[in-house]
Each structure stands twice: as structure tokens, then as C-alpha cells.
Design a protein around this motif. Sequence first.
Motif, PDB file in Angstrom:
ATOM      1  N   VAL A 204       0.917  -1.332   0.165  1.00 32.84           N
ATOM      2  CA  VAL A 204      -0.328  -0.083  -0.049  1.00 32.84           C
ATOM      3  C   VAL A 204       0.915   1.599   0.444  1.00 32.84           C
ATOM      4  O   VAL A 204       0.457   1.850  -0.893  1.00 32.84           O
ATOM      5  CB  VAL A 204      -0.568  -0.042   1.266  1.00 32.84           C
ATOM      6  N   ASP A 205       1.501   0.741   0.783  1.00 33.94           N
ATOM      7  CA  ASP A 205       2.917   2.572   0.594  1.00 33.94           C
ATOM      8  C   ASP A 205       3.552   2.363  -0.348  1.00 33.94           C
ATOM      9  O   ASP A 205       3.562   3.270  -1.203  1.00 33.94           O
ATOM     10  CB  ASP A 205       3.849   2.138   1.838  1.00 33.94           C
ATOM     11  N   THR A 206       4.169   1.667  -0.996  1.00 35.84           N
ATOM     12  CA  THR A 206       4.682   2.102  -2.365  1.00 35.84           C
ATOM     13  C   THR A 206       4.358   2.270  -2.961  1.00 35.84           C
ATOM     14  O   THR A 206       4.463   3.362  -4.239  1.00 35.84           O
ATOM     15  CB  THR A 206       5.066   0.588  -2.618  1.00 35.84           C
ATOM     16  N   PHE A 207       2.665   1.357  -3.072  1.00 35.11           N
ATOM     17  CA  PHE A 207       1.772   1.763  -4.219  1.00 35.11           C
ATOM     18  C   PHE A 207       1.775   3.484  -4.087  1.00 35.11           C
ATOM     19  O   PHE A 207       1.521   4.355  -5.058  1.00 35.11           O
ATOM     20  CB  PHE A 207       0.708   1.872  -4.573  1.00 35.11           C
ATOM     21  N   LEU A 208       1.228   3.752  -3.070  1.00 43.62           N
ATOM     22  CA  LEU A 208       0.726   5.270  -2.616  1.00 43.62           C
ATOM     23  C   LEU A 208       1.714   6.479  -2.734  1.00 43.62           C
ATOM     24  O   LEU A 208       1.708   7.360  -3.384  1.00 43.62           O
ATOM     25  CB  LEU A 208      -0.126   5.572  -1.177  1.00 43.62           C
ATOM     26  N   ARG A 209       2.790   5.873  -2.528  1.00 43.14           N
ATOM     27  CA  ARG A 209       4.217   6.614  -2.758  1.00 43.14           C
ATOM     28  C   ARG A 209       4.203   6.523  -4.667  1.00 43.14           C
ATOM     29  O   ARG A 209       4.770   7.952  -4.510  1.00 43.14           O
ATOM     30  CB  ARG A 209       5.123   6.628  -2.429  1.00 43.14           C
ATOM     31  N   LEU A 210       3.980   6.233  -4.953  1.00 45.29           N
ATOM     32  CA  LEU A 210       4.144   6.190  -6.566  1.00 45.29           C
ATOM     33  C   LEU A 210       2.996   7.245  -7.152  1.00 45.29           C
ATOM     34  O   LEU A 210       3.380   8.248  -7.947  1.00 45.29           O
ATOM     35  CB  LEU A 210       3.581   4.880  -7.394  1.00 45.29           C
ATOM     36  N   TRP A 211       1.758   7.544  -6.755  1.00 41.39           N
ATOM     37  CA  TRP A 211       0.802   8.059  -6.890  1.00 41.39           C
ATOM     38  C   TRP A 211       0.246   9.856  -6.453  1.00 41.39           C
ATOM     39  O   TRP A 211       0.731  10.420  -6.476  1.00 41.39           O
ATOM     40  CB  TRP A 211      -0.674   7.901  -6.855  1.00 41.39           C
TER      41      TRP A 211
ATOM     42  N   LEU B  50      -3.781   5.489   5.438  1.00 44.88           N
ATOM     43  CA  LEU B  50      -4.128   4.727   4.465  1.00 44.88           C
ATOM     44  C   LEU B  50      -3.537   3.156   4.430  1.00 44.88           C
ATOM     45  O   LEU B  50      -4.229   2.268   4.803  1.00 44.88           O
ATOM     46  CB  LEU B  50      -3.742   5.062   3.187  1.00 44.88           C
ATOM     47  N   VAL B  51      -2.108   3.999   4.725  1.00 43.45           N
ATOM     48  CA  VAL B  51      -1.335   1.939   4.846  1.00 43.45           C
ATOM     49  C   VAL B  51      -1.899   1.491   6.376  1.00 43.45           C
ATOM     50  O   VAL B  51      -2.474   0.116   5.826  1.00 43.45           O
ATOM     51  CB  VAL B  51      -0.187   2.663   5.162  1.00 43.45           C
TER      52      VAL B  51
END
Lengths: 198, 198
Positions: free
Chosen positions: A93-100, A180-181
Amino acid sequence: MTSTRRQRTGPRGGDTRGDILRAARESFGEKGYDTTSMRAVARAAGVDVALVSYYFGSKDQLFAATMELPVSPSELIDRAFDAGVDEAGPRLVDTFLRLWDDPETGPAFVALFRSAASHEPSREMFAESISTAIVNRYATHLPDHSTRRASLAASQLIGLAVLRYIMKLTPVVEMTRDELVADAGPTLQRYLTGPLTD
Amino acid sequence: MTSTRRQRTGPRGGDTRGDILRAARESFGEKGYDTTSMRAVARAAGVDVALVSYYFGSKDQLFAATMELPVSPSELIDRAFDAGVDEAGPRLVDTFLRLWDDPETGPAFVALFRSAASHEPSREMFAESISTAIVNRYATHLPDHSTRRASLAASQLIGLAVLRYIMKLTPVVEMTRDELVADAGPTLQRYLTGPLTD
């Protein structure tokens, strides 16, 4: 090589190819495929339309180039599984949200998603790239290699992205990445390793 | 009243207004707002363009009419909470997927989502309608009336819809509704009533 390089940097001496790609992503994302023209992309990038053809050929090829992700998802996914599958949920979740959230990569994802939602050929490319680069990569890290578990995880991630970055729904926009994470991490974890139906 | 009624049923004696709406949803959904014309909608609906203007006025007004959901979400949501908030998670997943699976309502949702993802004014309308008709309605049923819990629940639902009906990702398309309810139901339940961060 020097002359090629000089030509590649274009009239403004910067990253012409990158400038064109950014302008194209923005235009495909905002106006859609049909209403985007090579000429308009050239104008937005501040270059001659001949340079757009030179780098990318046709509008179709330009479009395909904008679908290439600005980062390597498989590398990021592998890293999220570094500490083991039992801790991968929140890390994904953290990796994904960082990208966005990242101003460098985020707009490209928004543009990609918008195109994929509204234009059939890009939907196919997008679905194919989610499937091979993300879902199948998740699955390689799972004990049972289940693409079903991997897809469920992807569904929660894409849902967060849609509400936060595409539809911009207030409560989701206002939550911090850490919140969110904390809230969605256990969902991912259950999809990856928890008990599910057969 | 009889003459009005006769006029409203249009030349084919059917539900002209409904035919126009269906054609418009399809066109806005497939071609986007900009490339949809009143004339093309009229052609697809098999009526004169004057009838489209008669029923809906401008293209903007026609578009707004297509954003009206074909069912009342608040009624369906209330019903999913009938057996109490502690069983609402799986019931909400089931209710939601039934709407998208239904050949009567599903295509309208797909069209709505596509427009909202690619066209700023419809994004605003869509976000507003998710917010008031869905998220806030969920929240009224929750002990703490938390729109944050409600939004997290919505994020999982919209993510499933995106992968199953918009991007058509194989593993999610191939799962049955009951399997999705069993797998994602507990996620919704946790978001609604489980322990979350503050």
C-alpha cells in the motif's frame, strides 16, 4: 554520437523526448485519445511537430510510448516483499501510494488510468500491463502463486487510487498516506496470505 | 394529457426518452463527452435530433440526465443494512455487484464511470453523487457516522468494479459474485465496524 546527442536534445537543449512524452500523457489523459493531435502535443511541448514524428512516428506509437510506466513496477514489488510475504500488505500500500503521490510519477499514472478507462486500445494495454507487471509479479511472491489473491490485492489498491487521485473524494484525499497504509494494509495482507474461499 | 402522452412516446410508440438516454449513455461512455454529438445520439436512438432537444435541451443537459442513476442507491443501501451493521459488509458487496452485473443497470454504470474518469465536469458530478448518495448514506448507518470508514468501504467496491467491468482483468472477471462477496465482504465489514487507526 555527439551530433546525434545534440539532435536528440532538441532546440531547447533539454530533454525533448521527455517533454513530448509529458505533454502527450497530459493531453491523452485530459482530452482522450481521439481529440489529441500530434500538432497539439508538439505545441504543448514547445517543439516542432516534425520532432514529434521523428521521436515517435505515428500518434498510435506516441500513445504506446506514454503507456510505458516511468518506473519499474516489478522492482518496486520485489522490494515490498523483501521482508517476507507476511509483512508485504502494508508495504505494498505504501509503495503504491508513494508512486501516485509523487509529482514525477503521479500525473503519468492519472493520465494512464484516464486513457485506459475511456479508450479501448489503451484499456487492453493497461489491463495487459496490470496483469503481467503487477498481478503476476505479486503472485510469484505468494506461497500458492494465486493470481486470484493478487487480483484482490490489486482491486483494493486501484480503488484507493480511483477515489484519491481520479475522483478526488474528500475523505480519501484528506487522509495521510500513513493512515491509508494502516487502514488498508491489513486488507492487502489478508488477500495475500489470509484465509479466503476456495 | 393524452396528447402529451402520445407525443412523449415518440414515433416508434416506445419509450423514446429512455431510448435517447440509453444511446447517450453509450456514446458518452464509449466516445467521451467531446466527441458525442446530439445528432449522433439521435441517430443511435432512431429518432429525429429535434426530439433529443425537445426532451433534454442542450448536450450539457442531456449529459446531466445520463448521470442520474437508474436505481435509487440510498434505498438499496438501507436494505443492505436491514439485518444490522454487523452483517452489512458482505451484503453491500453483493448489492453493489448485482447492479454492475445486471444487463439493465450495468452498462449505465460503466458509461458513468468512463465519463467521470475522462471528463472533468462529469468527474465533479460523479464525485458529488458518490459522496452524497453513497458515502454519506453508509455513514448514517454506522455507530460513529464516520465518512472515513464509509469511504474506505467505497474504495474496495469501486476497485472491484474497475477491475471486473472497466479493465476486465481475467481473474476478477472469472470469479463468481458469491466468491467476490466471500472474499471482499470481510474487508467491507472491517472498514465499517472493525478497529481502524484514529
